[in-house]
Design a protein around this motif. Structure first.
Motif: not given
Ligand code: FAD
Ligand code: NA
Length: 392
Positions: A137-139, A144-146, A151-155, A283-287
């Motif tokens: 999956n995309l996660n 795997k890419l960065i 990944y978790e912070a920005f993508i 980048a964050d889920a709460d916004v």
């Protein structure tokens, strides 16, 4: 039926380019463009905001960029461009970082002073922990890419907001690569040329069709049989260039093609400058919004004509589109691709109709690519069709 040699459905960049080419290469040909909207320019349309003087891109921020000499020469016939250079920032965890992810982003994020080689080694090591993972999956793919931290912070959450879907439920194929730059260069586009039209998008587009042999009718829906220029009345009687949604043309007979759309929430601030930059991602889920556009920053050269007491900002919320929403980005699942291919097969039954543009081809095209494909479609499809009908 139509008082024209060619009818174009859609006054977006594809339709405008075709119209311009037709009158340029055919000294007597007349073109009639219809658009269901009340303005030309399609999704690249903009208008000037009365209160602030900012040029508002009505369907989302549009930055012109290209590496095609043919397209750059073509567009410069109708407008000159400012020396605007696009840069984007993102807010994560109460801090602002530069994008695309570059050495500045990395050093700020890790509170470090890595050299390019050290940063590269770190990312390779963090990504390498997942080297044996076959991304399901995309996660997985992003990690795997960065590597997990970046990944978790920005993508991750930005992508989740864009797709309204947990990245663990999204196909890995959505991201093939996540470019990371090991320099401090945060110029967003890598193209040879970029800039914004000097007196706005709409002035540029008007000059493209400034010819007495081009007629434009706005507020006209090709599928509305109560007005003269409709599908039933025209198909087979006059050559047509159709740039609306392909599934709509065929009455959704093979099913609906899925799109994402964006809702814009306008906020006005009684201050000169709210962000200090044109585009701020979140980048964050709460916004809940993905990004904010402060339009006046696209045109710093117009500072004299802009308000310094007020500024206008649009916040963007991404979601899946229904039939009545503006379609923006094709979802393009395997099922969508199969559906599109079925429509593609139906096109051969319509020899007098050329299907083009992003809606007619169910694809995302940047502006330069739309113009490029219209120039080619004129040469390869429209010119022969027109020649045949003008001689008939
Ligand atoms: P459109 O612009 O969509 O034009 C099609 C026209 O057909 C529309 O005006 C529509 O009203 C009309 N139409 C549809 N159905 C009917 C009907 N039944 N009857 C009459 N008329 C009809 N490109 C860049 O280069 N840089 C960017 O920064 C950039 N940002 C973008 C941001 C967003 C949110 C989006 C969605 C696109 C962006 N693009 C950008 C891409 C750019 O918008 C496209 O390349 C361009 O608009 C495509 O032109 P088009 O003529 O194919 O389609
Ligand atoms: Na055809």
């Amino acid at each position: 039926v139509a008082n024209a040699d060619l009818v174009i459905v859609g006054a977006g960049l594809f339709g405008l380019t075709i119209a311009q080419q037709v009158v340029e290469h055919n000294p007597t040909a007349r073109v009639h463009i219809i658009d269901v909207r009340n303005h030309i320019g399609g999704n690249a349309y903009s208008y000037f905001d009365e209160q602030t003087g900012a040029e508002i891109h009505k369907y989302g921020a549009h930055l012109f960029h290209t590496s095609s000499k043919r397209v750059w020469d073509y567009v410069n016939r109708f407008t000159t461009f400012t020396n605007y250079v696009h840069r984007v920032y993102t807010t994560h965890n109460g801090e602002v970082f530069p994008l695309p992810i570059n050495l500045g982003t990395i050093n700020q994020f890790f509170h470090a002073a890595y050299t390019p080689a050290q940063a590269k080694a770190l990312i390779e090591q963090q990504a390498g922990e997942y080297a044996d993972v076959d991304p399901q999956n995309l996660n997985d793919q992003g990690i795997k890419l960065i590597g997990k931290p970046l990944y978790e912070a920005f993508i991750k959450n930005y992508t989740a907001k864009q797709w309204q879907t947990d990245p663990e439920q999204l196909p890995a194929t959505i991201i093939r690569r996540l470019p990371v730059r090991f320099t401090y260069n945060n110029r967003y586009f890598k193209d040879t040329w970029e800039g914004l039209p000097i007196d706005g998008y709409t002035a540029w587009f008007q000059r493209m069709i400034d010819n007495p042999r081009i007629e434009v009718s706005l507020g006209v829906d090709f599928f509305d049989t109560s007005q003269p220029l409709n599908k039933a009345a025209l198909v087979g009687k006059v050559p047509i260039v159709y740039t609306g949604p392909i599934d709509r043309y065929f009455g959704y007979s093979e099913g609906e093609l899925k799109w994402r759309t964006v809702d814009f929430k306008e906020v006005r601030y009684a201050e000169d400058d709210h962000f200090g930059c044109p585009v701020m991602n979140y980048a964050d889920a709460d916004v809940p919004y993905t990004r904010a556009i402060e339009f006046k920053h696209f045109n710093p050269e117009r500072a004299d004509k802009q308000s310094h007491d007020n500024t206008v900002v649009w916040y963007e919320y991404s979601r899946f589109a229904g039939r009545d929403d503006d379609p923006y980005y094709p979802v393009n699942t395997d099922a969508d691709k199969a559906t599109y291919n079925k429509y593609k097969n139906l096109e051969s039954a319509e020899p007098q109709v050329v299907f083009g543009g992003r809606l007619g081809q169910y694809a995302y095209f940047d502006m330069w690519a739309t113009i490029d494909s219209a120039l080619t479609a004129y040469e390869e499809q429209v010119a022969p069709l027109l020649k045949e009908s003008l001689n008939a």
